[in-house]
Design a protein around this motif. Structure first.
Motif, PDB file in Angstrom:
ATOM      1  N   PHE A 319      15.626 -53.592  58.270  1.00  0.00           N
ATOM      2  CA  PHE A 319      14.678 -53.540  57.154  1.00  0.00           C
ATOM      3  C   PHE A 319      13.267 -53.238  57.642  1.00  0.00           C
ATOM      4  CE2 PHE A 319      17.907 -56.667  55.542  1.00  0.00           C
ATOM      5  CZ  PHE A 319      18.499 -55.790  54.658  1.00  0.00           C
ATOM      6  N   VAL A 320      12.919 -53.726  58.824  1.00  0.00           N
ATOM      7  CA  VAL A 320      11.598 -53.449  59.381  1.00  0.00           C
ATOM      8  C   VAL A 320      11.423 -51.953  59.639  1.00  0.00           C
ATOM      9  CG1 VAL A 320      10.139 -53.819  61.426  1.00  0.00           C
ATOM     10  CG2 VAL A 320      11.282 -55.748  60.350  1.00  0.00           C
ATOM     11  N   LEU A 321      12.538 -51.249  59.826  1.00  0.00           N
ATOM     12  CA  LEU A 321      12.487 -49.822  60.148  1.00  0.00           C
ATOM     13  C   LEU A 321      12.712 -48.928  58.927  1.00  0.00           C
ATOM     14  CD1 LEU A 321      14.552 -49.893  63.483  1.00  0.00           C
ATOM     15  CD2 LEU A 321      12.100 -50.230  63.141  1.00  0.00           C
ATOM     16  N   ALA A 322      12.703 -49.519  57.755  1.00  0.00           N
ATOM     17  CA  ALA A 322      13.046 -48.763  56.544  1.00  0.00           C
ATOM     18  C   ALA A 322      12.140 -47.563  56.324  1.00  0.00           C
ATOM     19  CB  ALA A 322      12.996 -49.688  55.328  1.00  0.00           C
ATOM     20  N   ASP A 323      10.862 -47.666  56.667  1.00  0.00           N
ATOM     21  CA  ASP A 323       9.917 -46.583  56.416  1.00  0.00           C
ATOM     22  C   ASP A 323       9.520 -45.840  57.683  1.00  0.00           C
ATOM     23  OD1 ASP A 323       8.812 -45.812  53.758  1.00  0.00           O
ATOM     24  OD2 ASP A 323       8.732 -47.978  53.506  1.00  0.00           O
ATOM     25  N   MET A 324      10.285 -46.008  58.731  1.00  0.00           N
ATOM     26  CA  MET A 324       9.898 -45.368  59.995  1.00  0.00           C
ATOM     27  C   MET A 324       9.914 -43.847  59.865  1.00  0.00           C
ATOM     28  SD  MET A 324      13.226 -45.921  62.459  1.00  0.00           S
ATOM     29  CE  MET A 324      14.864 -45.352  61.984  1.00  0.00           C
ATOM     30  N   PHE A 351      14.739 -34.552  53.452  1.00  0.00           N
ATOM     31  CA  PHE A 351      15.195 -35.899  53.126  1.00  0.00           C
ATOM     32  C   PHE A 351      14.030 -36.864  52.895  1.00  0.00           C
ATOM     33  CE2 PHE A 351      18.760 -34.485  56.075  1.00  0.00           C
ATOM     34  CZ  PHE A 351      19.559 -34.046  55.025  1.00  0.00           C
ATOM     35  N   GLU A 352      12.815 -36.329  52.771  1.00  0.00           N
ATOM     36  CA  GLU A 352      11.627 -37.187  52.660  1.00  0.00           C
ATOM     37  C   GLU A 352      11.735 -38.162  51.486  1.00  0.00           C
ATOM     38  OE1 GLU A 352       8.271 -38.955  53.693  1.00  0.00           O
ATOM     39  OE2 GLU A 352       9.131 -37.313  54.856  1.00  0.00           O
ATOM     40  N   LYS A 353      12.266 -37.676  50.352  1.00  0.00           N
ATOM     41  CA  LYS A 353      12.360 -38.543  49.176  1.00  0.00           C
ATOM     42  C   LYS A 353      13.473 -39.568  49.313  1.00  0.00           C
ATOM     43  CE  LYS A 353      10.410 -35.207  45.900  1.00  0.00           C
ATOM     44  NZ  LYS A 353      10.638 -34.407  44.680  1.00  0.00           N
ATOM     45  N   GLN A 354      14.364 -39.350  50.249  1.00  0.00           N
ATOM     46  CA  GLN A 354      15.465 -40.294  50.476  1.00  0.00           C
ATOM     47  C   GLN A 354      15.291 -41.017  51.823  1.00  0.00           C
ATOM     48  OE1 GLN A 354      18.180 -36.799  50.000  1.00  0.00           O
ATOM     49  NE2 GLN A 354      19.408 -38.221  48.816  1.00  0.00           N
ATOM     50  N   LYS A 355      14.055 -41.107  52.273  1.00  0.00           N
ATOM     51  CA  LYS A 355      13.787 -41.622  53.614  1.00  0.00           C
ATOM     52  C   LYS A 355      14.382 -43.012  53.840  1.00  0.00           C
ATOM     53  CE  LYS A 355       9.540 -42.868  54.656  1.00  0.00           C
ATOM     54  NZ  LYS A 355       8.130 -42.806  55.074  1.00  0.00           N
ATOM     55  N   GLN A 356      14.191 -43.909  52.899  1.00  0.00           N
ATOM     56  CA  GLN A 356      14.671 -45.273  53.126  1.00  0.00           C
ATOM     57  C   GLN A 356      16.183 -45.326  53.227  1.00  0.00           C
ATOM     58  OE1 GLN A 356      13.210 -48.548  50.914  1.00  0.00           O
ATOM     59  NE2 GLN A 356      11.122 -48.322  51.684  1.00  0.00           N
ATOM     60  N   ARG A 357      16.880 -44.520  52.408  1.00  0.00           N
ATOM     61  CA  ARG A 357      18.350 -44.509  52.484  1.00  0.00           C
ATOM     62  C   ARG A 357      18.821 -43.912  53.803  1.00  0.00           C
ATOM     63  NH1 ARG A 357      22.914 -41.595  50.506  1.00  0.00           N
ATOM     64  NH2 ARG A 357      21.662 -39.891  49.674  1.00  0.00           N
ATOM     65  N   LEU A 358      18.154 -42.845  54.233  1.00  0.00           N
ATOM     66  CA  LEU A 358      18.483 -42.229  55.519  1.00  0.00           C
ATOM     67  C   LEU A 358      18.209 -43.211  56.660  1.00  0.00           C
ATOM     68  CD1 LEU A 358      19.126 -39.770  57.356  1.00  0.00           C
ATOM     69  CD2 LEU A 358      16.719 -39.154  57.167  1.00  0.00           C
ATOM     70  N   ASN A 359      17.047 -43.846  56.629  1.00  0.00           N
ATOM     71  CA  ASN A 359      16.666 -44.769  57.688  1.00  0.00           C
ATOM     72  C   ASN A 359      17.550 -46.001  57.737  1.00  0.00           C
ATOM     73  OD1 ASN A 359      14.635 -43.077  58.373  1.00  0.00           O
ATOM     74  ND2 ASN A 359      12.961 -44.321  57.595  1.00  0.00           N
ATOM     75  N   LYS A 360      18.044 -46.426  56.583  1.00  0.00           N
ATOM     76  CA  LYS A 360      18.877 -47.630  56.543  1.00  0.00           C
ATOM     77  C   LYS A 360      20.123 -47.458  57.405  1.00  0.00           C
ATOM     78  CE  LYS A 360      21.147 -50.872  53.377  1.00  0.00           C
ATOM     79  NZ  LYS A 360      22.445 -50.916  54.077  1.00  0.00           N
ATOM     80  N   GLY A 361      20.825 -46.332  57.195  1.00  0.00           N
ATOM     81  CA  GLY A 361      22.026 -46.100  57.992  1.00  0.00           C
ATOM     82  C   GLY A 361      21.720 -45.963  59.464  1.00  0.00           C
TER      83      GLY A 361
END
Length: 561
Positions: A319-324, A351-361
């Motif tokens: 979660f800390v990396l969600a917006d990395m 994928f900028e608009k889906q950044k958090q979903r991409l970063n989560k995985g």
């Protein structure tokens, strides 16, 4: 200004390590592999308060005190428009030639057997082989007038931080304050006199004074005074939280509240020094005591905001990396011989608009040792069930199943492999009819060619899109596909997940899914996630073993190796 790399020799559990850096860096790995020690290596270079403690024998790798500790950091200052680059260049002065754009800062510490400690000496310059010693006054070096280290511990003490910095945070420098301060002084004096006149205090003073004088036959007097008068104006000032529109005060007793307030205070302190110094944030496990929502908010603050321009952070939380974004990922691994691997990660524009979903995985996968990349939730549900029957603790043992979804396998694989995380891929034998064509492109084969970066499989279009045509295509190229399995750990379905599973458990699936009316493949494909979960809940251990042992699902045995 841009951090380039750090070399650490003979410091704590680092015998010899060279790590690529950037301005925002995330360090992760198992416990006790050296993440905190890495932050301390940075602190010994940049933090006067740590450096003045000197180094002791336990700071040397395996206590090899005959070999000096060396910590060398390289910084690129080639951007002449950057104010931080100019701040550093101005301080390094003669140790840096006009044509040199890299600054090397080196700490060297030789152990003194007589004194039983090592005194750190700092050097800098533009030629790593010919550095100049940095001038020092006591424990302060010229370097300390350039950099300001803000170290945020995993377990911060809010009240100590606040009291330690009241002079910086609570400045009374306006004209109106002079009159108010005079009134406060007068009030405190009156308050002090009133407290001293209380009968309880008078009785205590009169009783304790003769007892005290009896010890040395003197003529002293014991007096009780107010702490406000003795310790100063802010001696009892404490931060509280007040909800908007209410006068009720809430003590910052919760660890989560304390931590968020600590970050707010550190932000203010950083603003105080930003004009004259370069702020470096060293943050250790910020997720401690923070709810998921607060971790997400903190992630945005660190990776999106401008305050944390130069950041080194250790974490165990996805979660800390969600917006990395534009961040250097550094995996420290191998407990017996400390090693590292790094990868610079930028969120692709599409994928900028889906950044958090991409970063989560991705941010969940980077904490694993082995990753099985699959198409979607159906594969994740089925494979998770099968693996759990083989090893109920497969996730704790470092195996993670990652859905590539619409982001594609290549993006994940490139990063994971750079971090030395083993990848196994399971993908479908897809065909696609393109506009203006009557036949079908073999996009499953094309995908695999792209993953292995070789044209090993044919790209010729085929005329049919039936299950039988896909199987014939697979069987005609089975030798190459088996070779790719062995060499690259990339596994292609003979058809798709549902058809391949039907080959293994047709009768069982008909029994477990009565609502399918015999068409179990169509039923599973109709509502992939929900119907697959329905099936998975009914699979027995024997069913899972048949899947695990079958050729169609050999990727499962591979990931368990």
């Amino acid at each position: 200004m841009k951090f380039k790399n750090i070399k650490i020799l003979n410091f704590r559990n680092f015998e010899n390590i060279n790590i690529t850096l950037d301005n925002k860096n995330v360090f992760f790995g198992m416990n006790d592999v050296g993440k905190t020690n890495f932050l301390y290596a940075l602190r010994y270079v940049f933090d006067r308060e740590i450096r003045k403690n000197n180094l002791v024998d336990t700071d040397f790798y395996q206590r090899k005190t005959s070999t000096p500790i060396e910590i060398t950091i390289c910084i690129d200052i080639s951007d002449t428009t950057d104010s931080d680059s100019e701040k550093l260049r101005a301080k390094v002065k003669g140790a840096l030639l006009s044509n040199q754009d890299l600054v090397y800062i080196k700490l060297e510490a030789h152990y003194n057997q007589t004194e039983m400690f090592a005194n750190p000496i700092l050097y800098w310059g533009g030629d790593e082989a010919d550095l100049q010693e940095i001038k020092a006054k006591g424990y302060s070096f010229e370097l300390d007038y350039v950099f300001n280290v803000i170290y945020i511990d995993a377990f911060v003490d809010l009240y100590s931080l606040f009291k330690r910095n009241t002079a910086k945070l609570l400045k009374n420098d306006e004209d109106v304050d002079k009159e108010k301060l005079a009134q406060i002084d007068s009030t405190i004096a009156t308050l002090n006199t009133s407290i001293a006149d209380l009968s309880g205090i008078k009785k205590f003073e009169s009783r304790v004074t003769p007892e005290y004088n009896s010890f040395h036959h003197g003529n002293a007097a014991v007096s009780v005074k107010s702490e406000i008068a003795i310790n100063g104006l802010y001696s009892n000032v404490v931060p509280y939280i007040k909800k908007e529109g209410s006068d009720d005060l809430y003590p910052t007793s919760g660890e989560g509240r304390k931590k968020l307030l600590v970050y707010s205070i550190y932000d203010l302190l950083a603003e105080e020094t930003s004009e004259k110094k370069i702020n470096i944030f060293l943050i250790e496990e910020p997720e401690n005591h923070l709810h998921r929502a607060m971790q997400l908010a903190l992630s945005r603050r660190i990776f999106v905001g401008e305050n944390y321009k130069y950041t080194f952070i250790t974490t165990h939380s996805s979660f800390v990396l969600a917006d990395m974004d534009n961040v250097n990922l550094v995996r420290i691994h191998n407990e017996t011989k400390i090693d590292s691997a790094s990868s610079f990660y930028t969120v692709p524009g599409e994928f900028e608009k889906q950044k958090q979903r991409l970063n989560k995985g991705l941010s969940e996968a980077i904490f694993a040792d082995k990753v099985l990349l699959v198409e979607g939730p159906s594969e994740e549900a089925l494979f998770g069930k099968v693996l759990s029957t083989k090893n109920g603790f497969y996730e704790a043992d470092g195996i993670y199943i990652l859905q590539a979804g619409g982001f594609g396998f290549k993006l994940y694989i490139n990063i994971l492999k750079q971090l030395k995380i083993r990848c196994v891929v399971k993908t479908d034998n897809d065909l696609r009819k393109s506009k203006g064509h009557s036949d079908y492109s073999v996009i499953g084969f094309t995908r695999i060619n792209g993953l292995i970066e070789q044209e090993r499989l044919p790209k010729d279009r085929i005329s049919d899109n039936t299950v039988e045509a896909k199987r014939e295509l697979y069987d005609a190229n089975k030798t190459d596909l088996d070779s790719i399995r062995e060499e690259y750990q990339v596994y292609l379905s003979r058809v798709s997940l549902e058809e391949d599973l039907d080959e293994v458990l047709h009768d069982e699936m008909v029994q477990y899914l009565p609502e399918a009316n015999g068409d179990v493949i169509g039923y599973l494909q109709e509502s992939k996630k929900y119907h697959m979960v329905e099936l998975v809940e009914k699979l027995t251990d024997a069913d899972c073993e048949k899947i695990y042992q079958h050729y169609n699902f050999a990727c499962l045995e591979d990931i368990m190796r």
